[in-house]
Scaffold this active site. Sequence first.
Site, PDB file in Angstrom:
ATOM      1  N   SER B  68      15.714 -25.838 106.873  1.00 25.00           N
ATOM      2  CA  SER B  68      15.988 -27.281 107.013  1.00 25.00           C
ATOM      3  C   SER B  68      15.154 -27.902 108.136  1.00 25.00           C
ATOM      4  CB  SER B  68      17.470 -27.640 107.086  1.00 25.00           C
ATOM      5  OG  SER B  68      18.064 -27.458 105.798  1.00 25.00           O
ATOM      6  N   HIS B  73      13.653 -34.899 120.878  1.00 25.30           N
ATOM      7  CA  HIS B  73      13.106 -36.104 121.503  1.00 25.30           C
ATOM      8  C   HIS B  73      13.402 -36.024 123.001  1.00 25.30           C
ATOM      9  CE1 HIS B  73      13.114 -37.469 117.357  1.00 25.30           C
ATOM     10  NE2 HIS B  73      14.409 -37.266 117.305  1.00 25.30           N
ATOM     11  N   CYS B  88      20.352 -24.686 106.407  1.00 28.45           N
ATOM     12  CA  CYS B  88      21.148 -24.460 105.208  1.00 28.45           C
ATOM     13  C   CYS B  88      21.218 -22.955 104.954  1.00 28.45           C
ATOM     14  CB  CYS B  88      20.539 -25.186 104.014  1.00 28.45           C
ATOM     15  SG  CYS B  88      18.940 -24.509 103.541  1.00 28.45           S
TER      16      CYS B  88
END
Lengths: 137, 137
Positions: B68, B73, B88
Site C-alpha cells: 500500500s 511530511h 494491506c
Amino acid sequence: MRGLHIFADFYHCPKGKYMVSAKALRQLCIRASEGAGLTVLGDHFYQFNGFDATQAGGATGALVLAESHLAVHTWPERDGATLDIYVCNVTGDNSDKAEALYAELVRVIRPGDIMVERVWRGKDVPVADEAPTIALP
Amino acid sequence: MRGLHIFADFYHCPKGKYMVSAKALRQLCIRASEGAGLTVLGDHFYQFNGFDATQAGGATGALVLAESHLAVHTWPERDGATLDIYVCNVTGDNSDKAEALYAELVRVIRPGDIMVERVWRGKDVPVADEAPTIALP
C-alpha cells in the site's frame, strides 16, 4: 501540521477503468485534486498484473500535494478501493478542498458502500525552544 | 483490503537532515521500508523552499508499496512531521512489517513527542455477485 485526514474504504464499486487502470486512476486523481483547488507536486502510480487471464490487476498510487497527499489503492477482485486524503492547513483551512476532492472521487468511482472516517491531525504543541540539533553531513 | 494503518504525528523532532532534505528523507523511507520487508514500487518526494534565509523548507513525499503506502511530511519550522503507513494483507499479514517500519522511522527521526493511532482498515464485505459494469472506452 493541523489538518483534516479523510480515510475511506470503498466497497461494491462498479467495475471499470478506475478500478483496473493506473493511468485512468492517475488522471482522475490529478483532475479531481486540481479541480478542488489543491496543488499537485508529483505522483507515482503502479499497475498491478492480473491474477489470471480473467481478472484484471488493481491500480495503486499516491499524489504528493503541496497540502499533503492523496493515496488510492484498488482491489478489482473485491470491487473495492481505499482512499486517503490528508491536507494540512499551513496556507489556510484546506478542509473544504479535501471534502470537495473526496466528493468528486465518490461521484466518479461510485462505490455502493463506504466506510469513511475523518481525523483532525496535529494537536497544538508549541514549537520547542531548544530542539537538539543533528549536524548535516 | 484488510490491513493496518498507522498514522502518527511527530513533535519536538531534533533538527537535522531528515526534517529539511527530501533526498535524505526519501533514502530513509526506502531503506526502512525495504529493511522491514516491504516492497517499494516507486515514490515521489518534493523539497519545499524555506520561508526565509534562516529557515530551511520542509520535505514531503510518498512511497507506493506493493503492500500500500508510506507518506511523510515534515514541518521543520515546528520541529514536526506526520507519518502514514498503510499495509494491506493480500499476501499475508503485513502488520509486523508496518510496525517494524514505524519503529525504524521513530528510531531515526527521534521525535520527542508522538501522537499515534492504529486503525484496522477494510471490513469483511463479501464480493458483490453483480457489481454494475462501466464499459472501458
